[in-house]
Design a protein around this motif. Structure first.
Motif, PDB file in Angstrom:
ATOM      1  N   GLU A 180     -27.295  85.585 115.026  1.00  0.00           N
ATOM      2  CA  GLU A 180     -26.405  84.350 114.768  1.00  0.00           C
ATOM      3  C   GLU A 180     -27.062  83.042 115.081  1.00  0.00           C
ATOM      4  O   GLU A 180     -28.100  82.868 115.793  1.00  0.00           O
ATOM      5  N   LEU A 181     -27.126  81.894 114.059  1.00  0.00           N
ATOM      6  CA  LEU A 181     -27.609  80.727 114.189  1.00  0.00           C
ATOM      7  C   LEU A 181     -26.549  79.694 114.144  1.00  0.00           C
ATOM      8  O   LEU A 181     -25.567  79.673 113.229  1.00  0.00           O
ATOM      9  N   VAL A 182     -26.464  78.814 115.183  1.00  0.00           N
ATOM     10  CA  VAL A 182     -25.525  77.732 115.122  1.00  0.00           C
ATOM     11  C   VAL A 182     -26.012  76.578 114.720  1.00  0.00           C
ATOM     12  O   VAL A 182     -27.179  76.257 115.254  1.00  0.00           O
ATOM     13  N   VAL A 183     -25.354  75.781 113.865  1.00  0.00           N
ATOM     14  CA  VAL A 183     -25.888  74.546 113.232  1.00  0.00           C
ATOM     15  C   VAL A 183     -25.044  73.425 113.580  1.00  0.00           C
ATOM     16  O   VAL A 183     -23.637  73.623 113.132  1.00  0.00           O
ATOM     17  N   ILE A 184     -25.272  72.293 113.998  1.00  0.00           N
ATOM     18  CA  ILE A 184     -24.557  71.116 114.228  1.00  0.00           C
ATOM     19  C   ILE A 184     -25.071  70.239 113.393  1.00  0.00           C
ATOM     20  O   ILE A 184     -26.274  69.763 113.541  1.00  0.00           O
ATOM     21  N   ALA A 185     -24.270  69.677 112.064  1.00  0.00           N
ATOM     22  CA  ALA A 185     -24.618  68.649 111.125  1.00  0.00           C
ATOM     23  C   ALA A 185     -23.717  67.426 111.472  1.00  0.00           C
ATOM     24  O   ALA A 185     -22.444  67.523 111.945  1.00  0.00           O
ATOM     25  N   ARG A 212     -24.580  72.250 125.716  1.00  0.00           N
ATOM     26  CA  ARG A 212     -24.830  72.724 127.156  1.00  0.00           C
ATOM     27  C   ARG A 212     -23.857  73.616 127.526  1.00  0.00           C
ATOM     28  O   ARG A 212     -24.071  74.763 128.021  1.00  0.00           O
ATOM     29  N   ALA A 213     -22.649  73.732 126.900  1.00  0.00           N
ATOM     30  CA  ALA A 213     -21.640  74.732 127.156  1.00  0.00           C
ATOM     31  C   ALA A 213     -22.166  76.078 126.397  1.00  0.00           C
ATOM     32  O   ALA A 213     -21.938  77.034 127.152  1.00  0.00           O
ATOM     33  N   ILE A 214     -22.580  76.041 125.383  1.00  0.00           N
ATOM     34  CA  ILE A 214     -23.015  76.952 124.490  1.00  0.00           C
ATOM     35  C   ILE A 214     -24.294  77.418 125.080  1.00  0.00           C
ATOM     36  O   ILE A 214     -24.305  78.857 125.486  1.00  0.00           O
ATOM     37  N   HIS A 215     -25.188  76.646 125.808  1.00  0.00           N
ATOM     38  CA  HIS A 215     -26.219  77.171 126.479  1.00  0.00           C
ATOM     39  C   HIS A 215     -26.094  78.036 127.692  1.00  0.00           C
ATOM     40  O   HIS A 215     -26.784  78.853 128.101  1.00  0.00           O
ATOM     41  N   LYS A 216     -25.082  77.272 128.290  1.00  0.00           N
ATOM     42  CA  LYS A 216     -24.798  77.749 129.854  1.00  0.00           C
ATOM     43  C   LYS A 216     -24.241  79.337 129.559  1.00  0.00           C
ATOM     44  O   LYS A 216     -24.846  80.156 130.291  1.00  0.00           O
ATOM     45  N   ALA A 217     -23.530  79.601 128.468  1.00  0.00           N
ATOM     46  CA  ALA A 217     -23.340  80.974 127.994  1.00  0.00           C
ATOM     47  C   ALA A 217     -24.407  81.838 127.712  1.00  0.00           C
ATOM     48  O   ALA A 217     -24.303  83.062 127.739  1.00  0.00           O
ATOM     49  N   PRO A 219     -28.346  81.098 127.288  1.00  0.00           N
ATOM     50  CA  PRO A 219     -29.730  80.427 127.438  1.00  0.00           C
ATOM     51  C   PRO A 219     -30.513  80.631 126.140  1.00  0.00           C
ATOM     52  O   PRO A 219     -31.307  79.707 125.966  1.00  0.00           O
ATOM     53  N   LYS A 220     -30.477  81.655 125.592  1.00  0.00           N
ATOM     54  CA  LYS A 220     -31.199  81.888 124.497  1.00  0.00           C
ATOM     55  C   LYS A 220     -30.604  81.701 123.067  1.00  0.00           C
ATOM     56  O   LYS A 220     -31.116  82.169 122.018  1.00  0.00           O
ATOM     57  N   VAL A 221     -29.678  81.024 123.104  1.00  0.00           N
ATOM     58  CA  VAL A 221     -28.949  80.753 121.721  1.00  0.00           C
ATOM     59  C   VAL A 221     -29.907  80.014 120.983  1.00  0.00           C
ATOM     60  O   VAL A 221     -30.594  78.946 121.123  1.00  0.00           O
ATOM     61  N   ALA A 222     -29.678  80.331 119.648  1.00  0.00           N
ATOM     62  CA  ALA A 222     -30.522  79.457 118.419  1.00  0.00           C
ATOM     63  C   ALA A 222     -29.389  78.533 117.864  1.00  0.00           C
ATOM     64  O   ALA A 222     -28.898  78.850 116.912  1.00  0.00           O
ATOM     65  N   LEU A 223     -29.887  77.334 118.456  1.00  0.00           N
ATOM     66  CA  LEU A 223     -28.932  76.252 118.059  1.00  0.00           C
ATOM     67  C   LEU A 223     -29.832  75.295 117.348  1.00  0.00           C
ATOM     68  O   LEU A 223     -30.981  74.749 118.078  1.00  0.00           O
ATOM     69  N   LEU A 224     -29.355  74.783 116.203  1.00  0.00           N
ATOM     70  CA  LEU A 224     -30.112  73.612 115.738  1.00  0.00           C
ATOM     71  C   LEU A 224     -29.043  72.613 115.430  1.00  0.00           C
ATOM     72  O   LEU A 224     -28.070  72.572 114.631  1.00  0.00           O
ATOM     73  N   VAL A 225     -29.667  71.090 115.880  1.00  0.00           N
ATOM     74  CA  VAL A 225     -28.847  69.981 115.462  1.00  0.00           C
ATOM     75  C   VAL A 225     -29.525  69.203 114.442  1.00  0.00           C
ATOM     76  O   VAL A 225     -30.782  68.916 114.635  1.00  0.00           O
ATOM     77  N   CYS A 226     -28.797  68.782 113.316  1.00  0.00           N
ATOM     78  CA  CYS A 226     -29.518  67.917 112.338  1.00  0.00           C
ATOM     79  C   CYS A 226     -28.571  66.705 111.944  1.00  0.00           C
ATOM     80  O   CYS A 226     -27.318  66.854 112.315  1.00  0.00           O
ATOM     81  N   GLY A 227     -29.012  65.818 111.538  1.00  0.00           N
ATOM     82  CA  GLY A 227     -28.163  64.858 110.935  1.00  0.00           C
ATOM     83  C   GLY A 227     -28.904  63.489 110.706  1.00  0.00           C
ATOM     84  O   GLY A 227     -30.045  63.247 111.062  1.00  0.00           O
ATOM     85  N   ASP A 228     -27.907  62.461 110.159  1.00  0.00           N
ATOM     86  CA  ASP A 228     -28.519  61.134 110.045  1.00  0.00           C
ATOM     87  C   ASP A 228     -28.090  60.359 111.302  1.00  0.00           C
ATOM     88  O   ASP A 228     -27.069  59.978 111.568  1.00  0.00           O
TER      89      ASP A 228
END
Length: 350
Positions: A180-185, A212-217, A219-228
């Motif tokens: 799984e990969l979490v992306v926040i645009a 932080r909420a996802i990381h707490k559950a 800690p090795k979550v693959a999460l990428l934040v992108c945006g303008d």
């Protein structure tokens, strides 16, 4: 017994054809090599596509949405040119296949993203390269310039959600090779409407709180934040509220509070720009990743691959915007957007 010269030539040519057919040949198309995803990884792109409205009149009453709404709905040539220019830039990436994940800002609607999806698929000869999925939710904000994602990765559509209230923050959950990969645009408040940066800080707070909420559950979550972000990497919204650091060692240390690693901080230090105001460059278009993408997790990021894609530029090397209905330039003179896209390459595993 050796073959005659002409038969040796034929044998070599046949071997080369076979290698290309197996995906072992030379690079295919512009933008890099082509091969199996597990070998090359996955290219992720974020792009503010500048007032990309669909082909329907929705009756917006406020400017500039009103003008773009009626223009693209009634001027088919303008809409076709906008789509053509966007596709040209995107399909210049990733060996001619386009990015595997395309995160977008300034979409009027789901239909805007769908128009681009159809435009890309019509230009991709190999059906296996087509984009099957559009992810979008309407934040019902002040303007119709939301975020969406077009992807060829498996998407968990039921987990797609908006963050905040009337904020342009889209969270999606993707999957490749069973990981799984979490992306926040996101598309943060403009400096024109938010002169102090308070609203941009609120955007960053919403995103960081979710991280932080996802990381707490996990800690090795693959999460990428992108945006303008409408701010540079060193501005408080990005560096303090989002906790996006340029220090990879600190991010890997996974202290408290957990940090994100800003992949485009170095570009800003070097004076590059993803957009310009006059002659001044700004890196408003950014990506930041969790420690889980920096080693030891299900996914990894190649930080050195982070790129501002400076295609379809004007004669000064700045983004050649497409512009609006009052722009006096002809269609042939228009570019794709007033922002350059930014990209990075990810892999499953280390």
């Amino acid at each position: 017994m050796s073959l005659p010269h002409r038969w040796r030539v034929v044998a070599i040519l046949l071997a080369l054809v076979g290698a290309v057919a197996l995906g072992c040949g030379p690079a295919a198309g512009p933008g890099g090599p082509r091969g199996r995803p597990e070998e090359l990884g996955y290219l992720l792109c974020f792009w503010n596509v500048e007032n990309f409205f669909d082909d329907r009149v929705d009756g917006w009453t406020k400017s500039p949405d009103r003008e773009y709404d009626t223009w693209f709905a009634n001027d088919k040539a303008a809409l076709a040119k906008k789509i053509e220019n966007l596709c040209k830039v995107l399909l210049g990436m990733n060996g001619g296949r386009g990015p595997d994940v395309i995160a977008l800002a300034e979409l009027e609607s789901y239909y805007s993203a769908e128009l681009l999806q159809k435009g890309l698929n019509a230009r991709l000869k190999n059906e296996a390269d087509h984009y099957p999925t559009v992810l979008y939710k309407d934040p019902a904000g002040g303007r119709s310039i939301a975020c969406g994602i077009i992807t060829r990765l498996k998407a968990h559509k039921d987990r797609t959600r908006l963050l905040g209230k009337r904020q342009r923050i889209l969270e999606v959950h993707l999957e490749a090779e069973g990981r799984e990969l979490v992306v926040i645009a996101s598309h943060w408040s403009s400096r024109l409407s938010d002169k102090t940066g308070k609203a941009r800080g609120h955007y960053a707070d919403q995103i960081y709180g979710r991280f932080r909420a996802i990381h707490k559950a996990n800690p090795k979550v693959a999460l990428l934040v992108c945006g303008d972000f409408n701010d540079n990497p060193t501005d408080p919204s990005a560096s303090e509220h989002l906790h996006a650091s340029d220090d990879v060692a600190k991010v890997k240390a996974s202290g408290e509070p957990p940090l994100l690693y800003n992949l485009f901080a170095e570009h800003y230090k070097k004076g590059e720009g993803s957009l310009y105001f006059g002659a001044k460059p700004f890196v408003f278009d950014q990506m930041a990743v969790s420690a889980g993408l920096l080693g030891g997790g299900d996914w990894s990021v190649d930080g050195s691959s982070a790129t501002i894609v400076k295609e379809m530029a004007d004669r000064r090397g700045r983004p050649n915007r497409f512009g609006g209905p009052k722009d006096k330039r002809g269609m042939a003179e228009r570019g794709a957007s007033d922002h350059f896209p930014v990209t990075v390459r990810l892999k499953v595993g280390r």
